[in-house]
Design a protein around this motif. Sequence first.
Motif, PDB file in Angstrom:
ATOM      1  N   SER A 556       0.821  -1.213   0.000  1.00 44.72           N
ATOM      2  CA  SER A 556       0.000   0.000   0.000  1.00 44.72           C
ATOM      3  C   SER A 556       0.856   1.265   0.000  1.00 44.72           C
ATOM      4  O   SER A 556       0.339   2.372  -0.169  1.00 44.72           O
ATOM      5  CB  SER A 556      -0.902   0.008   1.235  1.00 44.72           C
ATOM      6  OG  SER A 556      -0.119   0.056   2.418  1.00 44.72           O
ATOM      7  N   GLY A 557       2.172   1.113   0.212  1.00 40.04           N
ATOM      8  CA  GLY A 557       3.063   2.265   0.323  1.00 40.04           C
ATOM      9  C   GLY A 557       3.297   2.704   1.749  1.00 40.04           C
ATOM     10  O   GLY A 557       4.135   3.585   2.004  1.00 40.04           O
ATOM     11  N   LEU A 581       7.076   7.983   1.573  1.00 36.84           N
ATOM     12  CA  LEU A 581       7.951   8.336   0.458  1.00 36.84           C
ATOM     13  C   LEU A 581       7.327   9.473  -0.347  1.00 36.84           C
ATOM     14  O   LEU A 581       6.110   9.711  -0.290  1.00 36.84           O
ATOM     15  CB  LEU A 581       8.161   7.117  -0.452  1.00 36.84           C
ATOM     16  CG  LEU A 581       8.839   5.893   0.173  1.00 36.84           C
ATOM     17  CD1 LEU A 581       8.737   4.703  -0.771  1.00 36.84           C
ATOM     18  CD2 LEU A 581      10.290   6.195   0.492  1.00 36.84           C
ATOM     19  N   THR A 582       8.148  10.162  -1.131  1.00 36.86           N
ATOM     20  CA  THR A 582       7.613  11.255  -1.948  1.00 36.86           C
ATOM     21  C   THR A 582       6.774  10.721  -3.106  1.00 36.86           C
ATOM     22  O   THR A 582       5.935  11.438  -3.653  1.00 36.86           O
ATOM     23  CB  THR A 582       8.749  12.121  -2.520  1.00 36.86           C
ATOM     24  OG1 THR A 582       9.521  11.342  -3.438  1.00 36.86           O
ATOM     25  CG2 THR A 582       9.640  12.643  -1.399  1.00 36.86           C
ATOM     26  N   ARG A 583       7.021   9.475  -3.526  1.00 30.48           N
ATOM     27  CA  ARG A 583       6.249   8.860  -4.607  1.00 30.48           C
ATOM     28  C   ARG A 583       5.820   7.460  -4.168  1.00 30.48           C
ATOM     29  O   ARG A 583       6.574   6.760  -3.474  1.00 30.48           O
ATOM     30  CB  ARG A 583       7.079   8.744  -5.893  1.00 30.48           C
ATOM     31  CG  ARG A 583       7.575  10.066  -6.469  1.00 30.48           C
ATOM     32  CD  ARG A 583       6.422  10.938  -6.951  1.00 30.48           C
ATOM     33  NE  ARG A 583       6.910  12.102  -7.683  1.00 30.48           N
ATOM     34  CZ  ARG A 583       7.265  13.256  -7.124  1.00 30.48           C
ATOM     35  NH1 ARG A 583       7.224  13.373  -5.796  1.00 30.48           N
ATOM     36  NH2 ARG A 583       7.680  14.265  -7.858  1.00 30.48           N
ATOM     37  N   GLU A 584       4.629   7.084  -4.582  1.00 31.53           N
ATOM     38  CA  GLU A 584       4.158   5.726  -4.286  1.00 31.53           C
ATOM     39  C   GLU A 584       5.057   4.720  -4.989  1.00 31.53           C
ATOM     40  O   GLU A 584       5.393   4.890  -6.164  1.00 31.53           O
ATOM     41  CB  GLU A 584       2.711   5.551  -4.745  1.00 31.53           C
ATOM     42  CG  GLU A 584       1.692   6.312  -3.913  1.00 31.53           C
ATOM     43  CD  GLU A 584       0.280   6.010  -4.361  1.00 31.53           C
ATOM     44  OE1 GLU A 584      -0.082   4.814  -4.361  1.00 31.53           O
ATOM     45  OE2 GLU A 584      -0.435   6.952  -4.724  1.00 31.53           O
ATOM     46  N   ARG A 585       5.403   3.677  -4.288  1.00 27.36           N
ATOM     47  CA  ARG A 585       6.323   2.669  -4.829  1.00 27.36           C
ATOM     48  C   ARG A 585       5.871   1.294  -4.339  1.00 27.36           C
ATOM     49  O   ARG A 585       5.462   1.133  -3.191  1.00 27.36           O
ATOM     50  CB  ARG A 585       7.744   2.953  -4.354  1.00 27.36           C
ATOM     51  CG  ARG A 585       8.829   2.083  -4.988  1.00 27.36           C
ATOM     52  CD  ARG A 585      10.188   2.445  -4.424  1.00 27.36           C
ATOM     53  NE  ARG A 585      10.578   3.797  -4.757  1.00 27.36           N
ATOM     54  CZ  ARG A 585      11.473   4.135  -5.684  1.00 27.36           C
ATOM     55  NH1 ARG A 585      12.072   3.184  -6.380  1.00 27.36           N
ATOM     56  NH2 ARG A 585      11.785   5.397  -5.900  1.00 27.36           N
ATOM     57  N   ARG A 586       5.950   0.326  -5.189  1.00 26.90           N
ATOM     58  CA  ARG A 586       5.610  -1.047  -4.816  1.00 26.90           C
ATOM     59  C   ARG A 586       6.475  -2.000  -5.623  1.00 26.90           C
ATOM     60  O   ARG A 586       7.149  -1.604  -6.580  1.00 26.90           O
ATOM     61  CB  ARG A 586       4.132  -1.328  -5.068  1.00 26.90           C
ATOM     62  CG  ARG A 586       3.730  -1.338  -6.542  1.00 26.90           C
ATOM     63  CD  ARG A 586       2.233  -1.486  -6.700  1.00 26.90           C
ATOM     64  NE  ARG A 586       1.838  -1.560  -8.105  1.00 26.90           N
ATOM     65  CZ  ARG A 586       0.587  -1.527  -8.534  1.00 26.90           C
ATOM     66  NH1 ARG A 586      -0.406  -1.373  -7.654  1.00 26.90           N
ATOM     67  NH2 ARG A 586       0.303  -1.624  -9.817  1.00 26.90           N
ATOM     68  N   ASN A 587       6.456  -3.274  -5.223  1.00 27.98           N
ATOM     69  CA  ASN A 587       7.227  -4.270  -5.954  1.00 27.98           C
ATOM     70  C   ASN A 587       6.719  -4.367  -7.382  1.00 27.98           C
ATOM     71  O   ASN A 587       5.522  -4.309  -7.632  1.00 27.98           O
ATOM     72  CB  ASN A 587       7.128  -5.639  -5.284  1.00 27.98           C
ATOM     73  CG  ASN A 587       7.962  -5.724  -4.026  1.00 27.98           C
ATOM     74  OD1 ASN A 587       9.005  -5.078  -3.923  1.00 27.98           O
ATOM     75  ND2 ASN A 587       7.521  -6.509  -3.061  1.00 27.98           N
ATOM     76  N   GLY A 612      11.550  -1.639  -7.687  1.00 29.05           N
ATOM     77  CA  GLY A 612      10.106  -1.713  -7.770  1.00 29.05           C
ATOM     78  C   GLY A 612       9.530  -0.891  -8.898  1.00 29.05           C
ATOM     79  O   GLY A 612      10.204  -0.538  -9.878  1.00 29.05           O
ATOM     80  N   SER A 613       8.249  -0.554  -8.771  1.00 30.16           N
ATOM     81  CA  SER A 613       7.524   0.283  -9.726  1.00 30.16           C
ATOM     82  C   SER A 613       7.040   1.529  -8.999  1.00 30.16           C
ATOM     83  O   SER A 613       6.676   1.468  -7.823  1.00 30.16           O
ATOM     84  CB  SER A 613       6.348  -0.475 -10.330  1.00 30.16           C
ATOM     85  OG  SER A 613       6.799  -1.586 -11.085  1.00 30.16           O
ATOM     86  N   VAL A 614       7.002   2.649  -9.720  1.00 30.27           N
ATOM     87  CA  VAL A 614       6.762   3.949  -9.085  1.00 30.27           C
ATOM     88  C   VAL A 614       5.679   4.710  -9.854  1.00 30.27           C
ATOM     89  O   VAL A 614       5.657   4.703 -11.084  1.00 30.27           O
ATOM     90  CB  VAL A 614       8.055   4.790  -9.055  1.00 30.27           C
ATOM     91  CG1 VAL A 614       7.812   6.140  -8.387  1.00 30.27           C
ATOM     92  CG2 VAL A 614       9.165   4.031  -8.340  1.00 30.27           C
ATOM     93  N   PHE A 641       1.784   2.784 -12.492  1.00 30.24           N
ATOM     94  CA  PHE A 641       3.056   2.425 -11.871  1.00 30.24           C
ATOM     95  C   PHE A 641       4.012   1.994 -12.985  1.00 30.24           C
ATOM     96  O   PHE A 641       3.693   1.097 -13.769  1.00 30.24           O
ATOM     97  CB  PHE A 641       2.873   1.282 -10.863  1.00 30.24           C
ATOM     98  CG  PHE A 641       2.321   1.722  -9.548  1.00 30.24           C
ATOM     99  CD1 PHE A 641       3.163   2.077  -8.508  1.00 30.24           C
ATOM    100  CD2 PHE A 641       0.947   1.777  -9.339  1.00 30.24           C
ATOM    101  CE1 PHE A 641       2.663   2.471  -7.286  1.00 30.24           C
ATOM    102  CE2 PHE A 641       0.431   2.175  -8.118  1.00 30.24           C
ATOM    103  CZ  PHE A 641       1.290   2.533  -7.087  1.00 30.24           C
ATOM    104  N   LEU A 642       5.162   2.629 -13.059  1.00 27.55           N
ATOM    105  CA  LEU A 642       6.143   2.355 -14.101  1.00 27.55           C
ATOM    106  C   LEU A 642       7.451   1.897 -13.479  1.00 27.55           C
ATOM    107  O   LEU A 642       7.758   2.220 -12.327  1.00 27.55           O
ATOM    108  CB  LEU A 642       6.384   3.621 -14.935  1.00 27.55           C
ATOM    109  CG  LEU A 642       5.142   4.187 -15.638  1.00 27.55           C
ATOM    110  CD1 LEU A 642       5.488   5.496 -16.329  1.00 27.55           C
ATOM    111  CD2 LEU A 642       4.559   3.182 -16.623  1.00 27.55           C
TER     112      LEU A 642
END
Length: 802
Positions: A556-557, A581-587, A612-614, A641-642
């Motif tokens: 969920s970040g 974090l300043t940007r959402e990030r996940r695996n 991960g992906s951001v 998410f890229l």
Amino acid sequence: MPHPSIFQRLRHAGTALGTLAGLAISCLAPVPGTAATAIAPVPAYAELPLPDNQSITTLPTGELGWLGQRPIEPAPKGLPTGCWAWELVMARWHPASGRTAQVPLKPGIGGFVYSQLVLPTGLLALTQTGCQDGKERWRFVFLPHGGGPVLQADTSEAIDVFQTGLLALGDERAALVTREKDTRHIKVLTVQRSKGRLEIAAMPVLPVAYNRDFASAVAGQDQVMILGGSNGNYRGCSPCRAETHVLDLKTKAWRNGPPMLEARSELAASSLPDGSVLVTGGWTQAAEWGSGASRTAERWNPATNRFEALPPMPNGTARHRHLWWDAPWGRSLLVVPGLAGAVQSLDTRHWSWRTVGEWASGSEEGGCGFYPFVVDGNAYAWLVNRSEGHYSSKSCGEQKYADLSLLRPPSGAAPSALAPPESTLVTYRHGAAFLPAAGKAPALVIGGSRHAGMNAFVISSAVEAIDREGRVSTLPSLLTARQDAKAFRAANGILVVGGNGPDSPYGGVRDPKPLKAEWLAPGGGTGWQEVDGKGPSPSAAVAQLRDGSLLVIEPSGELQQLTLTLRGTQPVFERRAWPALTRERRNGEGDGATNAMVIQELDDGHIVVAGGSVRSERIARYSAQVLEPGQPDEYMGIGDFLPWRRYEMFDPTTRRWARSAPAKAAGGRAIVMRSGRVIKAAPAPQPAQDSGPQRFVLEASDPTGAAWAPLAHKGSRLQINDRYILFTIEDELFASGEIAGLSTGGGPSGLEWLNPATGAWDLLWQAGPGENWRAHQGRIVRRTVVGANGQPKALLIPVGGL
């Protein structure tokens, strides 16, 4: 004057054989040490046929001895059609040197051994006298340990040639549990030495049809128990039985016994010193054919006449057996390989399991033979397997599928004076957690999945420790088998979090329950305990901070700091929220090893989150709180998410996150050095019309994150592709991957280290020509490297990376 024993007559016989060369690998910078004794290969079948899953004797000389057979050459004239000429011999094999010997009995006795059992007073064997004309002739042979005449007794009873198990009933009495050939009903014969002769008694038949997938055990004085099994057309539990039947040898009557907790087929059972009966593995309704055999175990308690659950074995298995062995660390009850290709040991004092030995491959048909021995104070065992492939070969002949394993002592045992050969430092498990050695604390290998015959794999709860000299010991098994877990040293013990269990998508369940974290107290005496409180989710990124706590980024970040504390003896997680974090990030999607987020605390106290992906785009979110003086703005991510290009750095002074400059390539596995440099191997940008193979680039940031530059690939022989893995141990950079022209069919064929003094990659290990990836699954090597400070480091390194 007493006659010398058969084994005493063998003492000076034998033939010297050559020794086995070491594993065919090339490596640099090995850790120096005293060379271990080379172990000779298994003898060819024509030289010495090994007994199939039968009772054998370990002699004081280190040799293995048993009653065997060999063809009489030339064959006698006038031999009837359908008959063959074999003679019984006392066989001896010294596994360390390869010496073998076969001494005929005197007077000569013909026959072929189908089963044998070492009793306190002698060796009892069931033999066939030499004809296969539909009227097999069976003979019991007894060889007294202290010498004396060999006793023989023939029986006209029909015996199932594939069901010839012998059970010890006393010092000189045993029971043969077999089946009637036509009805497949259970038949029991007792054999006893009495007044210089063998007496055979036939018991009443149990009028229940069985396949050859039941178990039998002695369940008290003069009581034989039949457990589980099936009567279906197929292997597995479709259906199988939980019922038991008990034969009273005094009254010669059968009765129904208590039901087991689970219906099982292809199980194993044996009596324990306290009079109870141990039951393990097999196929059950919960572990059915195709999903891997059962790990569960249970015990018949004679005091209550009920079965009670025991902790599960580390590895599920079937078509296995139980064996008591006098190991260098003490007498041990072993569950020896069936399908899983692993030896497991039960500590009957604490009812805890350990994995003692492992092989590259299991066998759907089960193992042919297990042969333990000791060299230089270290225990080993040969496992001879059947060939695989649609039941095309059920024979154990030729003995060509033979592999060696180190047998590992429990962690509290005295260490051997000489470390075992490095070639034995291999677990053959995929997805195991590897915790590097730290100071005097050993490296740990935890969980993972292993081959269990054909295309089946089972998830393991095994735990091993490896000291810096390469000595391996076993720790108590996890409560829950898991792969792809993470392990840390916490609260002076060992903490394991996350991973996938048998009820994961790997095991066929779409929505598995998250696995509870487990903690092993110092010394491991009380076994693993579940940790109270919510632990990290299976897909969370987790790293350990210098204070021992965990920093967790959930899918969920949400960022949380977890601290393991003890409330009395109960381990508990305490959580504390961290700035987002300043940007959402996940695996990232796909292979977690190449797309996962990573977290690293640096030497200066800053923290880096990469991979991960951001969601790189965001919009401000209005709230009353952000209007307060000194409060930071709040944002929410928008868009897709890229694959990542930037990483984030946390400043412990301001408690705020900042972003790095963008890398040239998107995505890829991130490696963070303690200096702050972030390194990645990522797919290079390619034009859409380029149909060639995907190219990859190596990039490294500067310690501040202000710029990226290509990372030199000087001296490397590894191909940079989707199987190229970068990892660090003690802040040294390693790479695992494929060497061009040296394929293992799917696994790594080379291991390299980036030498900070030269800026070049040094080859530390490579596979041998034509070797299969299974031979190196979970392999660990010992190497000494010289760090950037000029000091040598002796490291234990998994060749497949972390």
